[in-house]
Design a protein around this motif. Structure first.
Motif, short mmCIF file in Angstrom:
data_model
loop_
_atom_site.label_atom_id
_atom_site.label_comp_id
_atom_site.label_asym_id
_atom_site.label_seq_id
_atom_site.Cartn_x
_atom_site.Cartn_y
_atom_site.Cartn_z
N THR A 6 0.75 -1.08 -0.01
CA THR A 6 0.00 -0.05 0.03
C THR A 6 0.72 1.11 0.09
OG1 THR A 6 -1.61 -1.05 1.46
CG2 THR A 6 -1.99 1.07 1.28
N LEU A 47 -5.30 11.01 -1.54
CA LEU A 47 -6.84 10.31 -1.06
C LEU A 47 -7.51 11.35 -0.02
CD1 LEU A 47 -5.50 6.79 -0.65
CD2 LEU A 47 -6.18 7.95 -2.67
N TYR A 336 -6.33 1.65 -6.99
CA TYR A 336 -6.99 1.82 -5.98
C TYR A 336 -8.08 0.69 -5.48
CZ TYR A 336 -5.55 6.30 -7.06
OH TYR A 336 -4.63 7.48 -7.59
N VAL A 344 -10.27 3.19 1.65
CA VAL A 344 -9.66 3.26 0.32
C VAL A 344 -8.17 3.21 0.18
CG1 VAL A 344 -9.23 4.52 -2.08
CG2 VAL A 344 -11.60 4.74 -0.95
N ARG A 345 -7.66 2.17 -0.70
CA ARG A 345 -5.89 2.14 -0.53
C ARG A 345 -5.66 2.13 -1.80
NH1 ARG A 345 -4.80 -2.55 4.17
NH2 ARG A 345 -5.90 -1.35 5.74
N ALA A 346 -4.35 2.81 -2.13
CA ALA A 346 -3.63 3.11 -3.44
C ALA A 346 -2.62 2.06 -3.41
CB ALA A 346 -3.19 4.50 -3.46
#
Length: 381
Positions: A6, A47, A336, A344-346
């Motif tokens: 992440t 984010l 994403y 939410v994770r990128a």
């Protein structure tokens, strides 16, 4: 296999216990709908929420989201209140509203075709009817098309053909995937093709001009082809994978994304199995969570197959929670994910992933889903 970590995480200031249902690209940001019935727009890089980026109570039970225009400046949402609403992200205001009319049924699926100025919606079964409804975006007063006979259960998926925008695909919990020619008003004449997948449709769509996939709530995957209008041409046999959880050693799937070389399926796992390690070791390892999502390429050369040598692993995924939505941003080279943990994770992918289609957002139903396994599979809603 390549493993990613992440790069950024955000809860988008959601209330505790909220789920992320779906992610959707907008003009210069990303948008999410969630179980608190909000629409939230946030910065792709940080984010962080945009100023004025939280639209509360967009529906009484929001279920789906799509872009109306090619630039992503206006988004459409559907809800269990039977309405479709269009939102200008720049002003944060509702700019149009469409209602299911006499069907009075919850909206479960949605798609838009900007070039034709059309919105299509699929409803839950109500009053013995599951309706597919289309409107002209410029006129919200009356639907321009209504099909109510082709499905006898909830319409969970809608998608316009990538090049022939008159063709519309629908998927339903009745196990059917239908293709319509929406230039034809009469439903019986409009029905171009019926695919009997045999089990309740969760995800379905066009991978290109000819290939169609269907993935059911019991995680059975098959690949089909669009029927040739020449009735003398025999349709090719489908590729039937069956339950992919066994083949891919996973517990659930996160849907299918289009790619330039075929497709990618998301395979999520929380526990180790005997396929990972011998049974006693797998039992011991279950004191620890597996917590991963693999993006596994589906290629056609000449038959469809999983290319497990080219997996991309999102290590840690969303912990013990299910990933509800995956979006690949080709321009910024980021993946994403949105999950039932409300985050939410990128993820920064390698160059291999740059070919992922930017329209490859995976959707899930907006109904609340049980977090636990039931009879070996996750409940559909």
């Amino acid at each position: 296999m390549k493993t990613l970590s992440t790069s950024k995480t955000s809860n988008l200031s959601l209330p505790s216990g909220s789920y992320i249902y779906s992610l959707r690209p907008a003009s210069d940001c990303l948008a999410a709908i969630s179980s608190d019935d909000s629409l939230r727009a946030f910065d792709l890089e940080t984010l962080k929420l945009r100023p004025g980026g939280v639209l509360k109570q967009v529906h009484e039970g929001v279920t789906c989201i799509k872009s109306i225009d090619a630039e992503g400046k206006t988004l459409a949402t559907g809800g269990r209140d039977g309405a479709i609403r269009c939102w200008d992200l720049r002003s944060g205001k509702k700019v149009a509203e469409f209602e299911a009319g006499n069907t009075d049924a919850p909206i479960l699926s949605l798609d838009c075709t900007p070039h034709r100025g059309t919105i299509a919606a699929g409803t839950e079964l109500a009053h013995s009817q599951a309706a597919l409804i289309m409107w002209d975006i410029r006129s919200s007063n009356k639907p321009q098309l209504l099909y109510v006979e082709s499905h006898n259960d909830d319409i969970t998926e809608l998608q316009f053909h990538p090049t022939d925008r008159s063709l519309l695909l629908s998927g339903s919990t009745d196990g059917l995937v239908n293709i319509y020619n929406t230039n034809i008003i009469e439903e019986e004449d409009a029905l171009h093709q019926i695919i009997n997948h045999g089990s309740s449709i969760h995800f379905a769509g066009f991978l290109n001009e000819l290939d169609i996939f269907a993935l059911s709530h019991d995680e059975s995957l098959s690949m089909y082809q669009l029927a040739n209008p020449d009735k003398d041409v025999e349709e090719p046999s489908p590729t039937i994978f069956g339950d992919v959880r066994t083949k891919l050693s996973c517990e659930y799937t996160g849907g299918v994304l289009r790619t330039t070389e075929g497709a990618v399926i998301g395979a999520g796992s929380h526990k180790y199995t005997h396929q990972d390690y011998p049974s006693m070791l797998a039992l011991a390892l279950n004191y620890f969570s597996k917590q991963q999502l693999d993006l596994i390429p589906l290629r056609r050369a000449p038959e469809w197959h999983f290319d497990e040598t080219s997996n991309i692993r999102l290590q840690g995924a969303h912990g013990d929670d299910i990933i509800r939505s995956i979006y690949a941003d080709e321009r910024h080279n980021v993946i994403y994910t949105g999950g039932e943990d409300g985050h939410v994770r990128a993820w920064k992918p390698p160059e291999d992933i740059q070919n992922l289609d930017t329209c490859g957002t995976v959707k899930t139903s907006g109904k609340s889903r049980d977090r636990t396994l039931k009879d070996g599979r996750f409940k559909p809603y």
